[in-house]
Design a protein around this motif. Structure first.
Motif, short mmCIF file in Angstrom:
data_model
loop_
_atom_site.label_atom_id
_atom_site.label_comp_id
_atom_site.label_asym_id
_atom_site.label_seq_id
_atom_site.Cartn_x
_atom_site.Cartn_y
_atom_site.Cartn_z
N HIS A 191 42.89 -19.90 41.70
CA HIS A 191 43.89 -19.75 42.75
C HIS A 191 43.85 -20.92 43.73
O HIS A 191 44.32 -20.81 44.86
N SER A 261 43.06 -18.58 47.23
CA SER A 261 43.06 -17.14 47.48
C SER A 261 41.90 -16.53 46.72
O SER A 261 41.61 -16.90 45.58
N VAL A 263 41.35 -12.92 46.34
CA VAL A 263 41.74 -11.73 45.60
C VAL A 263 43.22 -11.44 45.81
O VAL A 263 43.68 -11.31 46.95
N VAL A 264 43.97 -11.36 44.72
CA VAL A 264 45.35 -10.87 44.75
C VAL A 264 45.31 -9.49 44.12
O VAL A 264 45.04 -9.35 42.92
N SER A 265 45.54 -8.44 44.91
CA SER A 265 45.34 -7.08 44.40
C SER A 265 46.27 -6.10 45.10
O SER A 265 46.36 -6.10 46.33
N TYR A 269 47.24 -10.08 49.42
CA TYR A 269 46.25 -11.11 49.13
C TYR A 269 46.00 -12.00 50.34
O TYR A 269 46.74 -11.98 51.32
#
Length: 304
Positions: A191, A261, A263-265, A269
């Motif tokens: 990321h 980034s 964590v994209v969750s 994010y």
């Protein structure tokens, strides 16, 4: 040979137009043009710059011009989207010392018939004088393990239609490494993203207000992992902080925005942003929390 004249800055012209509201000492009013909008509302980075401009005028009025010339940190909480139009910024000093002052700025949409003001954005700004700062200094390795990409040999202009799809993104030149998959900014993997930006009109990135706006203009990590992202999703920033490390030179035309980034969750994010000058010095650091929402087909409840 005479030097080229430096173009005037539309951003500085726009944010400096905020003016004291008659009969007050703490309220400033301006009208925001649609040219500073993204998909659905005024860019958060523009509101950030507007907050700094209002706070600076308030400081000048209450404390004297030039006492605290530089924002060194700002926290911005976005409460509601802001459409183009008139807004009012209300300022209050939270702390004033010999070295710093802290200002709270509340940005509200002006009242309309039958409706009261809507408080849309709140900023907390710390002001000081960057040129007189001194003390402990420690140099460490960058979180990015590679030097900045060469703009001429390692990057190409982003030709994706998305950069021209909103008024504010179309103001910039976007230049970035491109991966073999056709996605942008993937030179360092994961990321991590890199993009060189400059203003298409030739105006310079000459002040901290420019950095305030550009801190909200990275290559979005979620978007650069998926082709056609903006046709399916909209992004909105919940909150952001910016720490200003160095004034850009008055003739600065290009800056590098590096972002990553963790964590994209579940539609939310984080983004960590570094803004560098061409020598690699860090001008500003920023952190964001961003929401992703799926766009709905018009007239239908089903999501696409």
């Amino acid at each position: 040979m005479a030097s080229q004249p430096i173009s005037t800055s539309p951003l500085l012209d726009a944010v400096s137009s905020i003016a004291l509201q008659k009969g007050t000492r703490d309220q400033f009013v301006t009208s925001i043009s649609p040219e500073w909008c993204t998909q659905h509302s005024v860019l958060g980075g523009y509101l950030n710059a507007l907050i700094l401009s209002a706070a600076q005028k308030f400081n000048g009025l209450e404390l004297g011009e030039g006492r605290f010339p530089d924002p060194i940190h700002v926290f911005v909480q976005f409460l509601h989207r802001v459409p183009p139009g008139q807004v009012v910024a209300t300022c209050k000093h939270l702390r004033v010392s010999s070295r710093q002052c802290v200002v709270r700025v509340e940005v509200a949409r002006t009242a309309t018939a039958g409706k009261s003001r809507t408080h849309a954005t709140v900023g907390i700004v710390t002001y000081a004088d960057i040129s007189t700062e001194n003390g402990l200094t420690q140099h460490g390795p960058s979180a990015f393990a590679v030097p900045l990409p060469n703009r001429d040999t390692e990057c190409v202009k982003i030709d994706d239609p998305v950069v021209d799809s909103t008024p504010v993104t179309s103001k910039l030149n976007w230049v970035s490494p491109k991966s073999t998959s056709g996605l942008w900014g993937h030179r360092v993997g994961g990321h991590h993203r890199e993009v060189w930006v400059s203003f298409r009109d030739g105006s310079k990135i000459s002040g901290l207000l420019h950095l305030a706006m550009l801190s909200d203009m990275p290559l979005q990590p979620a978007a650069t992992h998926q082709a056609g992202f903006y046709a399916k999703y909209a992004l909105s920033t919940l909150c952001m902080t910016v720490e200003f490390k160095k004034r850009p030179g008055p003739s600065t035309q290009w800056v590098m925005i590096r972002s990553d980034s963790h964590v994209v969750s579940n539609g939310r994010y984080d983004i960590n942003v570094q803004i560098h000058d061409e020598e690699g010095d860090i001008l500003a650091l920023s952190n964001h929390v961003v929401y992703v929402s799926e766009l709905q087909a018009r007239g239908k409840k089903a999501k696409i």
